[in-house]
Design an enzyme around this catalytic site. Sequence first.
Site, PDB file in Angstrom:
ATOM      1  N   HIS A 181       0.758  -1.196  -0.076  1.00 53.45           N
ATOM      2  CA  HIS A 181       0.207  -0.066  -0.052  1.00 53.45           C
ATOM      3  C   HIS A 181       1.115   1.124   0.003  1.00 53.45           C
ATOM      4  CE1 HIS A 181      -3.338   2.570   0.387  1.00 53.45           C
ATOM      5  NE2 HIS A 181      -3.880   2.083   1.360  1.00 53.45           N
ATOM      6  N   HIS A 184      -2.717   7.036  -0.850  1.00 51.75           N
ATOM      7  CA  HIS A 184      -3.834   7.663   0.056  1.00 51.75           C
ATOM      8  C   HIS A 184      -3.369   8.161   1.582  1.00 51.75           C
ATOM      9  CE1 HIS A 184      -6.532   4.430  -1.956  1.00 51.75           C
ATOM     10  NE2 HIS A 184      -6.304   5.531  -2.803  1.00 51.75           N
ATOM     11  N   TYR A 186      -1.097   7.104   3.383  1.00 47.55           N
ATOM     12  CA  TYR A 186      -0.229   6.309   4.446  1.00 47.55           C
ATOM     13  C   TYR A 186       1.418   6.600   4.393  1.00 47.55           C
ATOM     14  CZ  TYR A 186      -5.229   5.254   4.668  1.00 47.55           C
ATOM     15  OH  TYR A 186      -6.705   5.586   4.974  1.00 47.55           O
TER      16      TYR A 186
END
Length: 365
Positions: A181, A184, A186
């Site tokens: 990931h 977004h 993060y």
Amino acid sequence: MSALFEPFTLRSLTIPNRVWMAPMCQYSADDHGPDMGVPHDWHFAHLAARAVGGAGLILTEATAVSPEGRISPADLGLWNDRQVAAFRRITSFLEAHGAVPAVQLAHAGRKASTERPWRGGGPAGPEAYGWTTVAPSPLPFAEGYPAPRELTKDDIAQVVADFAAAARRALAAGFKVVEIHGAHGYLINGFLSPHSNHRTDEYGGSFENRTRFALEVVDAVRAVWPEELPVFFRISATDWLTENAEDDREGWTADETVRFAKDLAAHGVDLLDTSTGGNAPDAVIPTAPGYQVPFAARVREETGLPVGAVGLITDPAQAEEIVASGRADAVLLGRELLRDPYWPLRAATALGLPPRRPAQYRRAA
């Protein structure tokens, strides 16, 4: 014939169709105690329904590589063997019903330690089992959020090791794809973007420095992940800052995404899961059906790296066109699969194909 329901092969793995489930947090794990981060019956039922519904690949919600990497205290994790055993029950069912089990490994960075959305969201305090967040720079995500602790170089090395350890556990849990990931807002996205990365060492400043941490994570995961199985990377193709002429803030750009995609491919990433935004809460985002597809299409056209498209893809004909036109290799559905776990079966019928119903449901055909 339907491009949407053609199999797709990456390395030695063949995925039965191009309708995939995007990661979506459920905020439903135990938030403390021995079962913290462990998937339970809700997660099983949630993911199993989408396998029965015909999704070709199912990505779990953002699954934290360490307790402090969770988005909320109620998120899933893969930092211990108790979690591995619980996930194995889920992956076995998904495979038995024709879906490829995939896991998104994540560290939430400065957006960690937040409350469940139905409890108002926002930072979680000690009474809600919250913790001190970390980030590339001590910059709060938004007004009302605490300043995170800036990661030291030793901290960065530990997070890289946490991703590798979680990837090993993902393999033991039966997953066939691991997605890193990097979107977004993060932690990895926080390093990529100059909006959130103000470091002056080798992890900040230039494009090469800002992408260093992400590539270290990719290398660490690829080193422990089987050569014959694919690795995905989720990216926010833009922060929606630099592209906005009325916003003078500097952010991660679509041009950088194309450049970075080439580096990711060279480091063993097999598909770029292409989203946008999430790093600047007040960015102006021009949402519309398929609004993120052009970013995926550009990466595919300019780099040759396979891509997944996501974001307001809701109609079977729309999804079919995205894949058939070559703008993406697969579509990832999020909210639409929350609304209708059987969307892939309906889409197959709408496109004139026999849906892949389980034997127990065929009398309803």
